[in-house]
Design a protein around this motif. Structure first.
Motif, mmCIF file in Angstrom:
data_model
loop_
_atom_site.group_PDB
_atom_site.id
_atom_site.type_symbol
_atom_site.label_atom_id
_atom_site.label_comp_id
_atom_site.label_asym_id
_atom_site.label_seq_id
_atom_site.Cartn_x
_atom_site.Cartn_y
_atom_site.Cartn_z
ATOM 1 N N UNK A 49 0.859 -1.289 -0.169
ATOM 2 C CA UNK A 49 0.275 -0.335 -0.236
ATOM 3 C C UNK A 49 1.080 1.131 -0.233
ATOM 4 N N UNK A 50 1.003 2.262 -1.078
ATOM 5 C CA UNK A 50 1.790 3.860 -0.748
ATOM 6 C C UNK A 50 0.754 4.734 -0.533
ATOM 7 N N UNK A 51 1.321 5.466 -0.826
ATOM 8 C CA UNK A 51 -0.058 6.553 -0.199
ATOM 9 C C UNK A 51 -1.236 7.222 -1.224
ATOM 10 N N UNK A 52 -2.164 7.853 -0.634
ATOM 11 C CA UNK A 52 -3.213 7.994 -1.130
ATOM 12 C C UNK A 52 -3.945 7.135 -2.311
ATOM 13 N N UNK A 53 -4.376 6.402 -0.788
ATOM 14 C CA UNK A 53 -5.190 4.904 -1.702
ATOM 15 C C UNK A 53 -4.430 4.040 -3.049
ATOM 16 N N UNK A 54 -3.902 4.368 -3.046
ATOM 17 C CA UNK A 54 -2.448 3.797 -4.131
ATOM 18 C C UNK A 54 -1.899 2.525 -3.869
ATOM 19 N N UNK A 55 -1.432 1.366 -4.631
ATOM 20 C CA UNK A 55 -0.649 0.094 -4.609
ATOM 21 C C UNK A 55 0.644 0.283 -5.743
ATOM 22 N N UNK A 56 1.327 -0.184 -4.940
ATOM 23 C CA UNK A 56 2.799 0.041 -5.472
ATOM 24 C C UNK A 56 3.157 -1.392 -5.734
ATOM 25 N N UNK A 57 4.021 -2.281 -6.777
ATOM 26 C CA UNK A 57 4.615 -2.895 -7.026
ATOM 27 C C UNK A 57 5.394 -3.129 -7.445
ATOM 28 N N UNK A 58 6.724 -4.074 -7.289
ATOM 29 C CA UNK A 58 8.000 -3.909 -7.901
ATOM 30 C C UNK A 58 7.898 -5.788 -8.136
ATOM 31 N N UNK A 59 8.084 -6.063 -9.499
ATOM 32 C CA UNK A 59 8.637 -7.160 -9.329
ATOM 33 C C UNK A 59 10.375 -7.078 -10.587
ATOM 34 N N UNK A 60 11.023 -8.391 -9.945
ATOM 35 C CA UNK A 60 12.198 -8.793 -9.551
ATOM 36 C C UNK A 60 12.540 -9.576 -10.344
ATOM 37 N N UNK A 61 13.423 -9.857 -11.270
ATOM 38 C CA UNK A 61 14.108 -11.468 -12.008
ATOM 39 C C UNK A 61 15.874 -10.932 -12.408
ATOM 40 N N UNK A 62 16.051 -11.650 -12.338
ATOM 41 C CA UNK A 62 17.373 -12.132 -12.201
ATOM 42 C C UNK A 62 18.067 -12.536 -13.936
ATOM 43 N N UNK A 63 18.957 -12.217 -14.181
ATOM 44 C CA UNK A 63 19.508 -11.589 -15.683
ATOM 45 C C UNK A 63 20.510 -11.654 -15.341
ATOM 46 N N UNK A 64 21.720 -12.870 -16.343
ATOM 47 C CA UNK A 64 22.820 -12.989 -16.417
ATOM 48 C C UNK A 64 23.857 -12.620 -15.181
ATOM 49 N N UNK A 73 5.284 -0.629 -11.272
ATOM 50 C CA UNK A 73 4.056 -0.772 -11.252
ATOM 51 C C UNK A 73 3.215 -0.174 -10.236
ATOM 52 N N UNK A 74 2.479 1.010 -10.274
ATOM 53 C CA UNK A 74 1.664 1.867 -9.194
ATOM 54 C C UNK A 74 -0.348 2.052 -10.566
ATOM 55 N N UNK A 75 -1.111 2.021 -8.937
ATOM 56 C CA UNK A 75 -2.386 1.709 -9.555
ATOM 57 C C UNK A 75 -3.292 2.105 -8.148
ATOM 58 N N UNK A 76 -4.436 3.174 -9.213
ATOM 59 C CA UNK A 76 -5.174 3.191 -7.995
ATOM 60 C C UNK A 76 -6.356 1.688 -7.008
ATOM 61 N N UNK A 77 -5.977 1.730 -5.732
ATOM 62 C CA UNK A 77 -6.834 0.403 -5.196
ATOM 63 C C UNK A 77 -8.008 0.022 -6.772
ATOM 64 N N UNK A 78 -7.815 -1.059 -6.732
ATOM 65 C CA UNK A 78 -8.706 -1.790 -7.468
ATOM 66 C C UNK A 78 -8.795 -1.280 -9.511
ATOM 67 N N UNK A 283 7.112 9.744 -17.034
ATOM 68 C CA UNK A 283 7.055 8.568 -18.507
ATOM 69 C C UNK A 283 5.520 9.051 -18.389
ATOM 70 N N UNK A 284 4.302 8.173 -19.622
ATOM 71 C CA UNK A 284 3.427 8.036 -19.604
ATOM 72 C C UNK A 284 2.709 7.030 -18.303
ATOM 73 N N UNK A 285 1.866 7.535 -17.846
ATOM 74 C CA UNK A 285 1.156 6.843 -16.908
ATOM 75 C C UNK A 285 1.864 8.064 -15.232
ATOM 76 N N UNK A 286 3.261 8.217 -15.275
ATOM 77 C CA UNK A 286 3.802 8.665 -13.723
ATOM 78 C C UNK A 286 4.762 9.549 -13.902
ATOM 79 N N UNK A 287 5.190 9.311 -13.019
ATOM 80 C CA UNK A 287 7.025 9.959 -12.568
ATOM 81 C C UNK A 287 7.478 9.230 -11.416
ATOM 82 N N UNK A 288 8.729 9.314 -11.799
ATOM 83 C CA UNK A 288 9.552 8.474 -10.769
ATOM 84 C C UNK A 288 10.693 9.172 -10.503
ATOM 85 N N UNK A 289 10.641 9.528 -9.235
ATOM 86 C CA UNK A 289 11.586 10.802 -8.468
ATOM 87 C C UNK A 289 12.994 10.106 -8.054
ATOM 88 N N UNK A 290 14.261 10.678 -8.469
ATOM 89 C CA UNK A 290 15.349 10.043 -7.332
ATOM 90 C C UNK A 290 15.894 11.350 -6.599
#
Length: 370
Positions: A49-64, A73-78, A283-290
């Protein structure tokens, strides 16, 4: 937009199919509402659960052997997931030099009749202030003789510094597994098997229930005796799409600036003097701050000038990277109008004691939907 989502979904499927086997130790993980992790089909999925009724998802893999963010990815709940990044990896670079004890530390001890031995140097060198390990040759005496002794002392070499004292390296990954732990209202995911110059350790991601913040760090140690270092960190492999741009606020004009990835690619990171050490990729759909950790990013300095703590790099017509950085030295004091003393002799960097003490090299991410 539908075409874009479909193409990303196809890319995800191809990435998962070609990924290395991923085994995660979840003995320290405990599921709780709004904070979950699961491993399936060589993919680790962390959802919270993120902020303001949002959910956040990270999916990890290993490559070499490289930990890869299959998608963020981010979405409003539902609602539907908005993918902000896919197929990206952590980028870290480190520059290290030799930490020297300074006459500012040594002279009071000598006045007390204390012999300066290698053991004494190993005890006091970590609090050096008028040291500048990357300033080669850096053999001028400054601040009334506060710099390291020119002639050397005990087994500490004198000045000038040698170029061979400086090591530059990028993170190399040979990861075969991961660890997933619950720590209160957070999940910590770590990937052991990282080499970063004189350091070895793990890549670590931390997510926080109730926040969209993602902490990305390399936690590592060195067995070298006298290491001082600085680092740059970020993400690479982000896709340049029609609506992609970098946005930051100028530290000097206080005006918002955007860069839309026109022109040729960059051969090196482009440093930016941003306000608040913050840069965002829209980016399309949102932003990422560092941004860097707020309380332990700076070492002590004689000046307070902004040396450029963010960066971006256009790697190709379709790919870019961005993140946080530290400079390698002070700017020319004459150019700054700061007086005759050469304050480039005062740039101590971080200290890395040898052995079990670990250095943490951190960047933070803050994903958000539009």
């Amino acid at each position: 937009m539908k075409t874009l989502v479909a193409s990303l979904a196809l890319a995800f499927a191809a990435s998962a199919a070609s990924a290395d086997p991923l085994t995660c130790n979840t003995s320290g993980y405990k599921a709780q509402p709004g904070l979950t992790a699961a491993v399936a089909d060589n993919t680790l999925t962390v959802t919270w659960d993120g902020e303001k009724n949002r959910e956040v998802r990270l999916r990890f893999t290993l490559n070499d052997g490289t930990p890869t963010i299959r998608d963020l990815a981010v979405r409003a709940k539902g609602g539907s997931w908005a993918t902000l990044a896919a197929g990206v990896t952590a980028e870290y670079r480190v520059v290290s030099g030799l930490r020297r004890a300074t006459d500012q530390q040594l002279k009071p001890l000598q006045a007390l009749g204390i012999p300066i031995t290698p053991k004494v140097l190993d005890e006091i060198r970590w609090e050096a202030f008028w040291d500048s390990p990357l300033n080669v040759p850096g053999d001028s005496v400054a601040h009334g003789g506060a710099t390291p002794p020119v002639a050397g002392i005990a087994d500490q070499p004198g000045l000038p510094r040698k170029a061979s004292e400086v090591t530059r390296a990028a993170a190399a990954y040979q990861v075969r597994s991961c660890d997933v732990k619950t720590n209160g209202a957070r999940i910590e995911v770590s990937f052991p098997g990282v080499q970063l110059g004189v350091f070895s350790g793990r890549l670590e991601y931390t997510v926080y229930k109730g926040s969209s913040l993602i902490r990305q760090a390399i936690v590592a140690k060195t067995d070298e005796r006298a290491v001082a270092y600085k680092y740059d960190g970020g993400l690479k492999g982000l896709a340049i799409q029609p609506a992609t741009e970098m946005v930051w606020r100028s530290n000097t004009s206080n005006q918002w600036i955007d860069y839309q990835f026109g022109g040729a690619k960059n051969d090196a990171p482009v440093p930016l003097k941003t306000a608040n050490r913050l840069i965002a990729a829209q980016v399309p759909g949102g932003s990422i701050a560092a941004f860097p950790p707020p309380h332990n990013f700076f070492w002590s300095r004689e000046t307070e000038f902004n040396l450029g703590y963010n960066w971006y790099r256009k790697d190709s017509p379709s790919s870019f990277a961005f993140g946080v950085r530290q400079a390698e030295g002070e700017e020319d004091p004459a150019w700054q109008g700061h007086g005759p003393e050469d304050r480039r002799q005062n740039f101590a960097l971080y200290s890395a004691r040898p052995g079990p003490t670990r250095a943490t090299i951190t960047t933070s991410r803050y994903p958000a939907t539009r």
